[in-house]
Design a protein around this motif. Structure first.
Motif, PDB file in Angstrom:
ATOM      1  N   SER A 229       4.346   3.572   8.974  1.00 38.43           N
ATOM      2  CA  SER A 229       4.089   3.901   7.575  1.00 38.43           C
ATOM      3  C   SER A 229       4.194   5.404   7.342  1.00 38.43           C
ATOM      4  N   LYS A 230       4.521   5.777   6.124  1.00 41.37           N
ATOM      5  CA  LYS A 230       4.606   7.188   5.761  1.00 41.37           C
ATOM      6  C   LYS A 230       3.246   7.886   5.811  1.00 41.37           C
ATOM      7  N   VAL A 231       2.161   7.114   5.812  1.00 35.10           N
ATOM      8  CA  VAL A 231       0.834   7.734   5.852  1.00 35.10           C
ATOM      9  C   VAL A 231       0.267   7.770   7.267  1.00 35.10           C
TER      10      VAL A 231
ATOM     11  N   TRP B 234      10.101   4.088   0.382  1.00 34.28           N
ATOM     12  CA  TRP B 234       8.691   3.915   0.711  1.00 34.28           C
ATOM     13  C   TRP B 234       7.873   3.974  -0.574  1.00 34.28           C
TER      14      TRP B 234
ATOM     15  N   ASN C 248       0.835  -1.197   0.000  1.00 32.83           N
ATOM     16  CA  ASN C 248       0.000   0.000   0.000  1.00 32.83           C
ATOM     17  C   ASN C 248       0.871   1.249   0.000  1.00 32.83           C
ATOM     18  N   VAL C 249       0.292   2.356  -0.427  1.00 28.94           N
ATOM     19  CA  VAL C 249       0.998   3.632  -0.401  1.00 28.94           C
ATOM     20  C   VAL C 249       1.413   3.950   1.034  1.00 28.94           C
ATOM     21  N   GLY C 250       2.663   4.336   1.193  1.00 33.28           N
ATOM     22  CA  GLY C 250       3.188   4.660   2.512  1.00 33.28           C
ATOM     23  C   GLY C 250       3.987   3.545   3.151  1.00 33.28           C
ATOM     24  N   ASP C 251       3.866   2.312   2.630  1.00 32.94           N
ATOM     25  CA  ASP C 251       4.613   1.193   3.204  1.00 32.94           C
ATOM     26  C   ASP C 251       6.114   1.444   3.077  1.00 32.94           C
TER      27      ASP C 251
ATOM     28  N   SER D  81      -2.262   3.220   9.944  1.00 35.60           N
ATOM     29  CA  SER D  81      -2.372   2.390   8.750  1.00 35.60           C
ATOM     30  C   SER D  81      -2.002   0.939   9.073  1.00 35.60           C
TER      31      SER D  81
ATOM     32  N   THR E 225       5.077   5.148  -3.042  1.00 37.03           N
ATOM     33  CA  THR E 225       4.319   6.376  -3.301  1.00 37.03           C
ATOM     34  C   THR E 225       3.081   6.126  -4.150  1.00 37.03           C
TER      35      THR E 225
END
Length: 211
Positions: free
Chosen positions: A188-190, A139, A122-125, A194, A141
């Motif tokens: 995570s980056k998000v 990570w 997923n985005v942010g992983d 998450s 995007t």
């Protein structure tokens, strides 16, 4: 039992007895061109000069490279503007064995910590990208399709920067390791809410860690 960190006694045993000559480990570099990369290595020798601990490494994926001596602890270029500059441990144990959640072994049959994944990104992983003989911290995007994702490498001086579309099969989940906590799953980056892309599992009966 699913956990988010390696057993502390095992982690401390690794550092207290560093280095084990002949042990397989991963090492990182702050050299320009390799910032943010982890290399598979074997410890070949150990020395201490003027109070500074050094280890000689053999790079598993670069057999033509000569034995290289590095400081066990170094300051990161990313910390150069900070008033208090902490020293980073340049080595960590080998990455845990990865299992898909549908192929999880019986906890009674494992003797070391393992990583459990479900194959979904997923985005942010936070991920490690295997290319050029080493693992690059990055990570995700964007998810391109069933086969590819787009990743971002940390910008200098923490990393080399750059955005790449890469095959999913070249990725593994990023994990952090410290002497105090052992292996942990990075946020995570998000955000912390998450779903993590990896879980860590301890042996069901790890026994007593001797000093």
């Amino acid at each position: 039992m699913l956990v988010t960190h390696y057993s502390i006694c095992t982690a401390m045993k690794f550092v207290d007895n560093l280095p084990f000559v002949g042990q397989l480990i991963e090492s990182k570099s702050f050299l320009e061109g390799y910032r943010g990369a982890w290399f598979r290595c074997k410890i070949k020798d150990y020395g201490k000069r003027c109070g500074v601990h050094n280890v000689a490494l053999e790079y598993i994926d670069f057999p033509d490279e000569k034995r290289t001596w590095i400081h066990l602890y170094r300051q990161s270029p990313a910390d150069r503007n900070l008033v208090s500059k902490r020293r980073h441990l340049m080595l960590r144990p080998t990455y845990p064995q990865i299992y898909h959640r549908n192929q999880m072994p019986d906890t009674r049959d494992i003797s070391e910590i393992i990583a459990i994944v479900d194959g979904t990104w997923n985005v942010g992983d936070m991920v490690d990208w295997l290319t050029d003989g080493c693992y690059w911290s990055a990570w995700i995007t964007s998810v391109q399709d069933q086969e590819n994702v787009q990743i971002q490498l940390p910008e200098p001086p923490a990393g080399e920067g750059g955005s790449y579309v890469v095959p999913r099969k070249e990725l593994r989940p990023s994990l952090d390791w410290t002497p105090e906590l052992g292996w942990t799953v990075p946020i995570s980056k998000v955000g912390a809410t998450s779903r993590p892309c990896v879980r860590l599992m301890q042996p069901k009966s790890p026994g007593i860690c001797e000093k």
